[in-house]
Motif scaffolding. Sequence first.
Motif, PDB file in Angstrom:
ATOM      1  N   ALA A  52       0.862  -1.188   0.000  1.00 35.28           N
ATOM      2  CA  ALA A  52       0.000   0.000   0.000  1.00 35.28           C
ATOM      3  C   ALA A  52       0.896   1.234   0.000  1.00 35.28           C
ATOM      4  O   ALA A  52       1.885   1.282   0.739  1.00 35.28           O
ATOM      5  N   PRO A  53       0.579   2.246  -0.816  1.00 31.88           N
ATOM      6  CA  PRO A  53       1.382   3.477  -0.816  1.00 31.88           C
ATOM      7  C   PRO A  53       1.238   4.200   0.525  1.00 31.88           C
ATOM      8  O   PRO A  53       0.186   4.099   1.182  1.00 31.88           O
ATOM      9  N   GLU A  54       2.282   4.931   0.900  1.00 36.02           N
ATOM     10  CA  GLU A  54       2.339   5.549   2.228  1.00 36.02           C
ATOM     11  C   GLU A  54       2.902   6.967   2.103  1.00 36.02           C
ATOM     12  O   GLU A  54       3.903   7.192   1.416  1.00 36.02           O
ATOM     13  N   ILE A  55       2.276   7.922   2.781  1.00 36.59           N
ATOM     14  CA  ILE A  55       2.805   9.295   2.812  1.00 36.59           C
ATOM     15  C   ILE A  55       3.959   9.335   3.802  1.00 36.59           C
ATOM     16  O   ILE A  55       3.782   9.005   4.971  1.00 36.59           O
ATOM     17  N   VAL A  56       5.150   9.724   3.325  1.00 29.70           N
ATOM     18  CA  VAL A  56       6.310   9.758   4.228  1.00 29.70           C
ATOM     19  C   VAL A  56       6.685  11.185   4.633  1.00 29.70           C
ATOM     20  O   VAL A  56       7.453  11.376   5.575  1.00 29.70           O
ATOM     21  N   LYS A  57       6.167  12.177   3.914  1.00 31.85           N
ATOM     22  CA  LYS A  57       6.398  13.578   4.291  1.00 31.85           C
ATOM     23  C   LYS A  57       5.270  14.399   3.703  1.00 31.85           C
ATOM     24  O   LYS A  57       4.827  14.140   2.585  1.00 31.85           O
ATOM     25  N   GLU A  58       4.833  15.418   4.437  1.00 28.52           N
ATOM     26  CA  GLU A  58       3.631  16.132   3.991  1.00 28.52           C
ATOM     27  C   GLU A  58       3.620  17.570   4.500  1.00 28.52           C
ATOM     28  O   GLU A  58       4.045  17.842   5.618  1.00 28.52           O
ATOM     29  N   THR A  59       3.168  18.489   3.662  1.00 28.00           N
ATOM     30  CA  THR A  59       2.836  19.851   4.094  1.00 28.00           C
ATOM     31  C   THR A  59       1.434  20.149   3.554  1.00 28.00           C
ATOM     32  O   THR A  59       0.824  19.299   2.895  1.00 28.00           O
TER      33      THR A  59
END
Lengths: 361, 361
Positions: free
Chosen positions: A68-75
């Motif tokens: 499953a794709p995963e958010i590793v950094k976000e703004t």
Amino acid sequence: MVKRYDSTKINELVYDIYKAYGFSEEQSHQAADMLIYTDLHGIESHGVQRLVMYDNFIQNGKIRVQSAPEIVKETDVSAVVDAHFGLGQLNGIYSMDIAIQKAKEHGIGIVTTRNSGHYGIAGYYANMAAEQGLMGMSSCNSRPAMLPTHATKALVGTNPIAFAMPAKPHTFIFDVATTTVPQGKIEVYRKLEKDLPALWVAKDGETPVYDHNDTEDFDLLRDPDANVGLAPLGGVTEDTGSHKGFGLGVIVEVFTSILSMGNVSNEITPTDLSVGPCQSFVAIDPSIFGDKDAIFEKFSNYLQDIRSLPAVPGKTIYVAGDKEALAYENNIKNGIEIDDRTLEEIEAIAARLNVKYEAFV
Amino acid sequence: MVKRYDSTKINELVYDIYKAYGFSEEQSHQAADMLIYTDLHGIESHGVQRLVMYDNFIQNGKIRVQSAPEIVKETDVSAVVDAHFGLGQLNGIYSMDIAIQKAKEHGIGIVTTRNSGHYGIAGYYANMAAEQGLMGMSSCNSRPAMLPTHATKALVGTNPIAFAMPAKPHTFIFDVATTTVPQGKIEVYRKLEKDLPALWVAKDGETPVYDHNDTEDFDLLRDPDANVGLAPLGGVTEDTGSHKGFGLGVIVEVFTSILSMGNVSNEITPTDLSVGPCQSFVAIDPSIFGDKDAIFEKFSNYLQDIRSLPAVPGKTIYVAGDKEALAYENNIKNGIEIDDRTLEEIEAIAARLNVKYEAFV
């Protein structure tokens, strides 16, 4: 032989195949819808014709069904996604959905995705934004294919750029490789036993390879160490703009592999299971600039001015998306075109997975 | 005759000229620095050689000295600027500064500017962001110059795209017209009495115009109703990728005139004082995606991999910005190149404005 088939039935068949791999119902619908969209818009090289390639990747573990794709950094306006080598189409839809959400909330969303897989046509993801009344962009890197200007060996990928924006009478969709043609176009000419019409493939950095009988040279396109590669958009000399297509390919690399800290083009191979291509997804809400409807109308009028220009006798002036809209109109009514060989491949996949096949074709 | 002149002295002379027009000290420094930057980086077609064009526009009122650009719509990540027909360079610097500020605060800034003027090289503004450790982009529209694929009349502008990103040993700067060559390149060949080396100009949509003696045809490039125009990047047939350069030109139009609700290419003329070109400015802070230094290092390594490829004998593989960096190194030491005719034009402008000339050249 190419025949036409009901797109709804082929969609169901492809759905059943993805279900049989172990994807969820939602995932299987997404994957099937994406491939059928591609065929409906007349881009057969990237539609169900590619099922056999994805099937090979699923079998050898290059595509990991359970990932499953995963958010590793976000703004507020950006995200980096690690796709963990899941199915490219699912990573693409997941990532573009994030970009769209951010654009709706903050005006702009940019997502860069690493460790992904082949995701089909970039235009599909750009169009996802357009369907929500936004502007969309997407691009991806790939294994070495393009000859940098004056190089005798390929290094940059075919690195397509897609851009979509709502317009009347239909969405403007631009989706092009930054090489003069994508790899698939050359395969089509070879299958048809036609010589290439322009400098699409070059040997030793300059010499055109155009005779469809030059099997040995064409096969070297798959070998990153060979002296054969695809010409950038603009050819192989600066006089014709080679450095422009080459530079655009590098910029695609920035938004895909460099910003995501993923694999750059020259690290990607079809066999190494620990590397994968990278993709980028941008959504922009035109409302941050002005009245959305007025902007779309102004754009539609501009496109119409272009279509209305005097044309070379016997030719039609098409803007990006016109041909695809015509193909859709035809294919939704008369069925999508599938060649016999692709159908045989799909039949074999269905048989192996115990998926019923006959009812759908 | 082309001779070399001390760039600091020419900068002072240009500064004095802008002061004499009525620009403030800061504005005059900005305008002079921008032109000298261009010459220092070897792009003489857009440096002080263009002073005479700006001088004409200031005299006929197309450039309004007293105008100040104004933000007419703004969000955290975007702005629309109405430049009120002020000097293009000042509008560009003003607008890019806004994009940079927004990128520093919110990660991304996109500015679209209408009613502007000719702003010189797009790469200057993209580089402003790179000098602040950001990624920068800029583009502008122009009067009709490009033949849409299969059209016999120009409609889209030369619409350049610039992209800059910090890298070692120097910034990556991509700055190209979406036509195969910009108008200025054709002027250079005609002045040198050289035939054009490739399909840069086409008549009736397809026929190459390459003989430098075809004065009548070349002069028609300035006439939007004529059957002569510039080929898009990718030439005039789809086989060579014509639709790609054409589509990129249209996308530039979106980010410049369409989003700003300014003048589209086919509304722009050099004589109508009530219309002006539009520009776009983008800044992105790579930190929103990851460690900035690691990203720049990865990018620098990728560019170095490209430079290290085997090359066509006698050729060097340059990535975007390499040639400009070499020119800068040479010109900052040995002076910038100015041809006699340009110098005469500057002398005449200086004389008219009572600006001392002799001390600077």
